[in-house]
Design a protein around this motif. Structure first.
Motif, mmCIF file in Angstrom:
data_model
loop_
_atom_site.group_PDB
_atom_site.id
_atom_site.type_symbol
_atom_site.label_atom_id
_atom_site.label_comp_id
_atom_site.label_asym_id
_atom_site.label_seq_id
_atom_site.Cartn_x
_atom_site.Cartn_y
_atom_site.Cartn_z
ATOM 1 N N ARG A 74 0.862 -1.146 0.020
ATOM 2 C CA ARG A 74 0.233 0.107 0.125
ATOM 3 C C ARG A 74 0.726 1.207 -0.044
ATOM 4 N N TYR A 78 0.933 4.281 -2.593
ATOM 5 C CA TYR A 78 0.776 5.647 -1.990
ATOM 6 C C TYR A 78 1.891 6.558 -2.522
ATOM 7 N N PHE A 81 1.645 7.509 -6.051
ATOM 8 C CA PHE A 81 0.693 8.561 -6.218
ATOM 9 C C PHE A 81 1.186 9.789 -5.733
ATOM 10 N N LYS A 82 1.828 9.824 -4.620
ATOM 11 C CA LYS A 82 2.443 11.221 -3.966
ATOM 12 C C LYS A 82 3.413 11.761 -4.907
ATOM 13 N N ILE A 109 -9.336 3.978 -5.445
ATOM 14 C CA ILE A 109 -8.159 4.105 -4.683
ATOM 15 C C ILE A 109 -7.681 5.457 -4.826
ATOM 16 N N GLU A 112 -9.223 7.324 -2.118
ATOM 17 C CA GLU A 112 -8.672 6.845 -0.784
ATOM 18 C C GLU A 112 -7.388 7.698 -0.597
ATOM 19 N N PHE A 113 -6.659 7.745 -1.588
ATOM 20 C CA PHE A 113 -5.172 8.301 -1.462
ATOM 21 C C PHE A 113 -5.352 10.024 -1.508
ATOM 22 N N GLU A 116 -6.316 10.369 2.011
ATOM 23 C CA GLU A 116 -5.157 10.478 2.954
ATOM 24 C C GLU A 116 -4.186 11.449 2.867
ATOM 25 N N MET A 117 -3.879 11.995 1.596
ATOM 26 C CA MET A 117 -3.196 13.122 1.499
ATOM 27 C C MET A 117 -3.764 14.260 2.232
#
Lengths: 464, 321
Positions: A74, A78, A81-82, A109, A112-113, A116-117
């Motif tokens: 995960r 992530y 993505f970041k 996703i 979700e990401f 999270e960010m």
């Protein structure tokens, strides 16, 4: 058995090869053995171990996918993505981001990401003294393509589940928007007949599918505009982009292709960003599975025509070589992007950390051209030959639908536009105003780029 | 719709949609138009003539070698070129050029076909053999190196054989029978394997213009299916020996949308390849003078290995001397 080369009962390797005999030993002991063995054992710890090997990264928990444990896997996704978000300046603190949900794993996703960010940014904001930088906003949208052919109960159930999930992603709270493609169409009634009538004018199955996807983008843009969003996040991943690369090639859209596959696509009123571009569909599905997200393939109807053929072809070449989709994307990445494939003009550098600022300034590899003529249907930049054709026909086409057809790219002309004039007129009358308006806008005095391109023709028509 | 109207419509549909006079005999693979035999020959040849004229493929007085393998593409190419040459007065000095690899039993049939073409079309024929060019036949090479890696030798030697043969015969240009399907397949394969330099080059109709003998492909926009139909007098026979999965994909595409092959070629022509894309620099082989990016061309490296009794030289990662 014995592939690692550890010989006999007294051999140094105590890994899976001897698992049967060690079945009753304590787990901790086995873990110790595995750790000791991992350095000397030449056997692979790949998925052949059925997830019984240790995670290659933390070396503590059993690997579940790609030699990584759930948490490390995960974290790696992530991370991708970041990196995509920060190195392309996709989201700045003042942004309000709209994540497009399709019901599939990739967009789930992405949401979700993004959450999270946002959560991390919120925590930093709470902890910071001056609280100078705001925290970006996140919302989600779902486009309901329900047309009478599709079971609406399934769609409704999926929408409710997505609404519930979005409401759970707090703090900060997020808004969930649902809109139907039909609402774009002026002639549409509540039962979606307008959309059906529009699709019926197109004879090509692939053309129908493609027009539907262009209308989806138009709906997303409308939601984003109406609700004050400044970025639109799509869940396009490596695999879907590889499919797009191949299908665009097959449809003769080689020229406009690089516009669609970059991290940033600012040709729309609300710039579109693709932060999951470097993740494979398989990885995202696995993460959804591990995180226990419910997947709704509501619109995953068996598609027909070219798009279907291309996706099964990609699936086949992926089987033969799992990195094939990445190679295809890497090849197409080398094609020259367009000037709108970067955000620098709209970006406020002050908001970004200096590390990112530097990166962005050096990564300005997109070609600088003042403007491109875009096809009013697909939004793809027109090739030189398209522009030449436009120049020669635009002065002759006195009627609106003819002028509209003259502005379309060759690919849309052949797979979407009806050939007969009366059908073309009917098709044009059913199109959403926003799509028809693209040609009207293009010819208006405010748009110097088109005026420059077709100036001679405009003059000649004025003189008449 | 009543039965009578349907019948009328069907019978009207059977007329050739180009001349509107003759009965349609086939559905043209490229456009799915129902046309008659005469119109098919006419448009098939006319299209190739247009490609030749629009792209300035030839100049009057040029000596042109037609790469002839004995297969369908090169056979049709030889026939159509010699016909157009007479019909439109291109003023070309055409001749057939074949390669004999020296594999017992392999080329016999196809060389026979080429020899027949020589007589039928009245074109001179030159067969260049590996033995003549390199001093080795493929049979001798296999005897020396075994069955492994022999395709490397054959491939490298064949690539050069046509050029060397053309140079030997003082040709100005070399034409090959690569068709639209071949080119579409190459575009896809280059996309799949990440070769951006070749992706930019593979759709060019003429290559090697800066070299001594440019190569061109007059069949660039000609469908394989039409090449098959052309000589067989509208026989529906179609070969199934298509190469690999990319070829299969193209055939599947063609079934759904015949235009797709031309669309792939158009995409390939329009790709925005960056100007900074590095193309391999072309130099000259110090030994034989053939184009090469290295000190020695690949054929010379392989030949050197063979002659020194080190046949593995030049295969895999081994470097040139």
């Amino acid at each position: 058995m014995g592939s690692c080369g550890g010989g006999g009962a007294g051999g140094g390797c105590q890994s899976e090869c001897f698992r049967d005999r060690e079945g009753d030993e304590e787990d901790s002991l086995r873990t110790e053995d595995l750790k000791r063995c991992s350095g000397s054992c030449s056997g692979d710890q790949s998925p052949a171990n059925d997830g019984r090997g240790l995670c290659n990264k933390c070396r503590e928990i059993a690997a579940v996918y790609n030699n990584l444990c759930g948490a490390c896997f995960r974290f790696s996704l992530y991370g991708k993505f970041k990196v995509a978000v920060t190195s392309n300046g996709m989201i700045s603190p003042t942004d309000k981001v709209l994540v497009a949900l399709s019901g599939g794993p990739a967009s789930r996703i992405a949401l979700e990401f993004a959450h999270e960010m946002q959560l991390k940014a919120q925590k930093s904001w709470d902890a910071s003294k001056d609280q100078a930088l705001p925290v970006f906003g996140v919302g989600a949208a779902f486009i309901d393509e329900s047309i009478p052919l599709r079971p609406s109960e399934v769609v409704q159930k999926a929408i409710e589940e997505m609404r519930f999930r979005v409401s759970q992603l707090t703090p900060p709270p997020k808004v969930f928007h649902v809109a139907s493609i039909g609402s774009l169409l002026s002639a549409d009634t509540k039962d979606g007949t307008g959309l059906n009538a529009l699709l019926e004018t197109i004879s090509d199955a692939t053309g129908k599918e493609d027009l539907l996807s262009y209308l989806r983008m138009l709906s997303l843009q409308k939601i984003a505009l109406d609700n004050g969003y400044s970025k639109l996040v799509l869940g396009s991943c490596t695999t879907t982009i590889a499919c797009h690369i191949l299908s665009a090639t097959v449809k003769g859209q080689g020229y406009s292709l690089p516009a669609d596959i970059q991290y940033v696509d600012a040709r729309w009123e609300i710039p579109v960003v693709l932060p999951l571009r470097s993740c494979l569909a398989e990885e995202l599905s696995m993460l959804c599975h591990l995180d226990g997200h419910e997947i709704h393939q509501v619109f995953d109807q068996p598609c027909s025509g070219i798009n279907n053929l291309v996706s099964s072809f990609i699936a086949r070449v992926q089987e033969e070589n799992p990195s094939r989709a990445r190679t295809i994307l890497r090849t197409a990445e080398k094609l020259r992007p367009f000037h709108f494939n970067r955000l620098s003009e709209n970006l406020s550098y002050e908001m970004l950390p200096s590390r990112v600022r530097r990166k962005l300034q050096t990564a300005a590899n997109a070609e600088f051209t003042p403007s491109e003529l875009l096809c009013p249907i697909c939004g793809g930049p027109l090739t030189e030959s398209d522009v030449t054709r436009l120049k020669s026909t635009v002065s002759k086409s006195s009627r609106r639908h003819e002028a509209f057809a003259a502005h379309c790219c060759q690919s849309c002309c052949s797979q979407i536009l009806p050939k007969e004039l009366p059908s073309l007129e009917h098709f044009y009358s059913l199109l959403p105003v926003a799509m028809r308006g693209r040609v009207k806008d293009a010819a208006s005095p405010g748009n110097h780029w088109l005026r420059d391109q077709i100036e001679d023709c405009l003059l000649s028509s004025d003189e008449d | 719709m009543d039965a009578g109207e349907e019948k009328r419509k069907r019978s009207a549909g059977r007329l050739c949609c180009l001349c509107k006079g003759n009965k349609a005999a086939l559905k043209r693979p490229k456009t799915l138009e129902q046309i008659c035999k005469e119109c098919f020959y006419a448009v098939f040849e006319e299209e190739i003539h247009t490609v030749i004229v629009d792209n300035n493929l030839f100049k009057a007085g040029e000596r042109v070698a037609i790469g002839a393998s004995g297969g369908k593409d090169s056979t049709v190419l030889a026939y159509v070129l010699s016909k157009l040459n007479g019909q439109y007065n291109y003023g070309l000095d055409l001749f057939l050029l074949s390669v004999d690899e020296g594999i017992t039993g392999y080329r016999d049939d196809s060389l026979e076909t080429v020899k027949r073409n020589e007589v039928q079309y009245g074109l001179p024929l030159k067969i260049v053999s590996y033995k003549e060019l390199y001093g080795w036949t493929m049979d001798e090479i296999v005897k020396s190196i075994g069955l492994k890696n022999n395709c490397t030798f054959c491939g490298v030697f064949r690539r050069q054989a046509l050029d060397r043969g053309a140079a030997l015969m003082r040709a100005d240009k070399l034409v090959t029978g690569h068709n639209a399907d071949d080119i579409a397949e190459t575009v896809l394969l280059n996309l799949l394997r990440g070769d951006i330099a070749r992706l930019g080059r593979c759709t060019q109709i003429t290559t090697g213009e800066d070299g001594p003998i440019p190569r061109c492909k007059p069949f660039k926009y000609t469908y394989e299916k039409e090449i098959v139909i052309y000589p067989y007098d509208l026989c529906i026979y179609s070969p199934n020996a298509y190469r690999g999965f990319a070829r299969e994909f193209i055939k599947d595409l063609e079934k759904i949308r015949p235009r797709a092959i031309l669309d792939i070629i158009r995409s390939g022509e329009n790709f925005r390849i960056s100007n900074s894309t590095k193309m391999p620099e072309q130099g000259m082989c110090e030994r034989c003078g053939y184009i090469s990016s290295q000190k020695w061309c690949k054929a010379c490296v392989l030949l050197d290995g063979l002659n020194r009794g080190l046949p593995k030289l030049g295969i895999g990662r081994a470097r040139a001397p």
